[in-house]
Scaffold this motif. Structure first.
Motif, mmCIF file in Angstrom:
data_model
loop_
_atom_site.group_PDB
_atom_site.id
_atom_site.type_symbol
_atom_site.label_atom_id
_atom_site.label_comp_id
_atom_site.label_asym_id
_atom_site.label_seq_id
_atom_site.Cartn_x
_atom_site.Cartn_y
_atom_site.Cartn_z
ATOM 1 N N PRO A 1 0.825 -1.222 0.000
ATOM 2 C CA PRO A 1 0.000 0.000 0.000
ATOM 3 C C PRO A 1 0.858 1.271 0.000
ATOM 4 O O PRO A 1 1.857 1.350 0.696
ATOM 5 C CB PRO A 1 -0.800 -0.127 1.313
ATOM 6 N N ARG A 2 0.473 2.233 -0.792
ATOM 7 C CA ARG A 2 1.107 3.554 -0.863
ATOM 8 C C ARG A 2 2.615 3.467 -1.124
ATOM 9 O O ARG A 2 3.368 4.344 -0.735
ATOM 10 C CB ARG A 2 0.878 4.339 0.441
ATOM 11 N N ILE A 3 3.063 2.435 -1.839
ATOM 12 C CA ILE A 3 4.491 2.225 -1.999
ATOM 13 C C ILE A 3 5.136 3.351 -2.805
ATOM 14 O O ILE A 3 6.294 3.731 -2.577
ATOM 15 C CB ILE A 3 4.774 0.855 -2.659
ATOM 16 N N PHE A 4 4.381 3.952 -3.743
ATOM 17 C CA PHE A 4 4.980 4.986 -4.584
ATOM 18 C C PHE A 4 4.989 6.357 -3.921
ATOM 19 O O PHE A 4 5.334 7.355 -4.544
ATOM 20 C CB PHE A 4 4.261 5.049 -5.935
ATOM 21 N N VAL A 5 4.629 6.398 -2.636
ATOM 22 C CA VAL A 5 4.803 7.633 -1.877
ATOM 23 C C VAL A 5 6.279 7.864 -1.584
ATOM 24 O O VAL A 5 6.736 8.993 -1.449
ATOM 25 C CB VAL A 5 3.990 7.580 -0.570
ATOM 26 N N ALA A 6 7.044 6.799 -1.504
ATOM 27 C CA ALA A 6 8.459 6.878 -1.141
ATOM 28 C C ALA A 6 9.312 7.288 -2.344
ATOM 29 O O ALA A 6 9.173 6.730 -3.439
ATOM 30 C CB ALA A 6 8.940 5.537 -0.596
ATOM 31 N N PHE A 7 10.180 8.261 -2.131
ATOM 32 C CA PHE A 7 11.090 8.720 -3.176
ATOM 33 C C PHE A 7 12.013 7.592 -3.614
ATOM 34 O O PHE A 7 12.420 7.529 -4.786
ATOM 35 C CB PHE A 7 11.911 9.903 -2.658
ATOM 36 N N THR A 8 12.334 6.696 -2.697
ATOM 37 C CA THR A 8 13.174 5.546 -3.020
ATOM 38 C C THR A 8 12.572 4.733 -4.150
ATOM 39 O O THR A 8 13.280 4.307 -5.082
ATOM 40 C CB THR A 8 13.358 4.650 -1.782
ATOM 41 N N VAL A 9 11.269 4.507 -4.104
ATOM 42 C CA VAL A 9 10.614 3.684 -5.121
ATOM 43 C C VAL A 9 10.544 4.428 -6.451
ATOM 44 O O VAL A 9 10.647 3.818 -7.519
ATOM 45 C CB VAL A 9 9.216 3.256 -4.643
ATOM 46 N N TRP A 10 10.371 5.748 -6.395
ATOM 47 C CA TRP A 10 10.445 6.527 -7.638
ATOM 48 C C TRP A 10 11.786 6.286 -8.324
ATOM 49 O O TRP A 10 11.847 6.046 -9.526
ATOM 50 C CB TRP A 10 10.304 8.020 -7.312
ATOM 51 N N ILE B 1 20.084 9.509 -1.869
ATOM 52 C CA ILE B 1 19.220 8.575 -1.143
ATOM 53 C C ILE B 1 20.020 7.781 -0.127
ATOM 54 O O ILE B 1 19.603 7.592 1.025
ATOM 55 C CB ILE B 1 18.504 7.639 -2.129
ATOM 56 N N CYS B 2 21.177 7.300 -0.538
ATOM 57 C CA CYS B 2 22.030 6.531 0.373
ATOM 58 C C CYS B 2 22.403 7.369 1.588
ATOM 59 O O CYS B 2 22.321 6.895 2.737
ATOM 60 C CB CYS B 2 23.282 6.069 -0.369
ATOM 61 N N ALA B 3 22.782 8.613 1.372
ATOM 62 C CA ALA B 3 23.200 9.487 2.473
ATOM 63 C C ALA B 3 22.030 9.805 3.405
ATOM 64 O O ALA B 3 22.172 9.754 4.637
ATOM 65 C CB ALA B 3 23.795 10.776 1.915
ATOM 66 N N VAL B 4 20.854 10.136 2.833
ATOM 67 C CA VAL B 4 19.702 10.496 3.655
ATOM 68 C C VAL B 4 19.252 9.324 4.519
ATOM 69 O O VAL B 4 18.956 9.477 5.710
ATOM 70 C CB VAL B 4 18.541 10.993 2.766
ATOM 71 N N VAL B 5 19.204 8.138 3.911
ATOM 72 C CA VAL B 5 18.721 6.967 4.649
ATOM 73 C C VAL B 5 19.660 6.599 5.790
ATOM 74 O O VAL B 5 19.232 6.426 6.938
ATOM 75 C CB VAL B 5 18.536 5.765 3.705
ATOM 76 N N TRP B 6 20.954 6.495 5.511
ATOM 77 C CA TRP B 6 21.879 5.972 6.523
ATOM 78 C C TRP B 6 22.433 7.037 7.459
ATOM 79 O O TRP B 6 22.902 6.713 8.550
ATOM 80 C CB TRP B 6 23.022 5.229 5.835
ATOM 81 N N LEU B 7 22.353 8.318 7.054
ATOM 82 C CA LEU B 7 22.872 9.384 7.912
ATOM 83 C C LEU B 7 21.775 10.187 8.609
ATOM 84 O O LEU B 7 22.058 10.905 9.574
ATOM 85 C CB LEU B 7 23.755 10.338 7.102
#
Length: 250
Positions: free
Chosen positions: A51-60, A111-117
């Motif tokens: 559900p709502r998976i395309f809300v995430a910028f990662t999936v875009w 994306i890598c920096a935002v997620v892990w930092l």
């Protein structure tokens, strides 16, 4: 001959699928791109039921990842099959491929920096459930995708050019606009504004979200500059390699 400068639309399209070094063959590049496309498409299909998976910028960006390697597979297959070029200028798939490279290489860094930092430390600090971050797709889309793009970048004859940053701004701005509209829709439904990125929520302090949005675009530019520096390194590295080849052959 390799073309440099800003007139990128006049590149010979073969650079999209021609490894600049002799130890990587056209077939190896084709196999690599097909494997990356298969991984991207396989995980994308499994996400469709979420559900709502395309809300995430990662999936875009994972969608762009899949499209990029799908186009790359097509271009490499044409090269391996030695399909005759009917035009000297770039075809539409080649243009799209170059734009997506310049768009996605800095996006994967961001994306890598935002997620892990940012997101991961924030989740740990409040003792939140980490299943959304520590899972196979997360490692692929928040870390391994960087390696996938870097390998493909060094395996092709293309380079990052500063004027392509306009596409990066358009991509980031499109997501921010979508995310803002999505929050207003959630508000009309009396639901929480932002179930994915708390720092972009508008229900507490809109000014804070606006600052975050512009801040992310600025950071996007910084990561684009990192991609540009990597491209300059590649350009100089292969220029020296070609000079050595000329000396040896002489």
């Amino acid at each position: 001959a390799r073309t440099k400068g800003t007139d990128d639309w006049k590149f010979n399209g073969d650079q999209c699928s021609t490894p600049p070094q002799p130890w990587v063959s056209d077939k190896v590049l084709l196999a690599y791109r097909f494997a990356a496309f298969a991984i991207g498409f396989g995980f994308l299909v499994t996400l469709l039921d979420t559900p709502r998976i395309f809300v995430a910028f990662t999936v875009w960006n994972w969608t762009i990842f899949t499209v990029y390697f799908g186009i790359g597979t097509y271009l490499s297959l044409r090269k391996v099959l030695k399909t005759e070029r009917k035009v000297e200028h770039l075809t539409k798939p080649e243009k799209a491929f170059i734009v997506l490279l310049n768009l996605e290489l800095p996006s994967t860094f961001l994306i890598c920096a935002v997620v892990w930092l940012v997101l991961y430390p924030a989740a740990v600090s409040v003792d939140a459930n980490l299943d959304g971050v520590l899972n196979p797709f997360s490692f692929l889309s928040h870390a391994a995708n960087v390696a996938f793009f870097l390998v493909d970048f060094f395996f092709s004859g293309l380079y990052i050019r500063l004027h392509y940053f306009v596409y990066t701004v358009m991509w980031g701005s499109t997501y921010i606009a979508f995310h803002t509209v999505y929050q207003f829709v959630r508000e009309a439904q009396s639901k929480d504004h932002c179930p994915v990125y708390g720092f972009l929520t508008l229900d507490q302090e809109p000014l804070f979200a606006i600052i975050w949005a512009f801040g992310l675009l600025f950071v996007y530019f910084l990561f684009f500059l990192i991609g540009l520096l990597v491209s300059k390194f590649k350009e100089k590295r292969y220029a020296r390699f070609q000079e050595n080849e000329v000396k040896v052959s002489a």
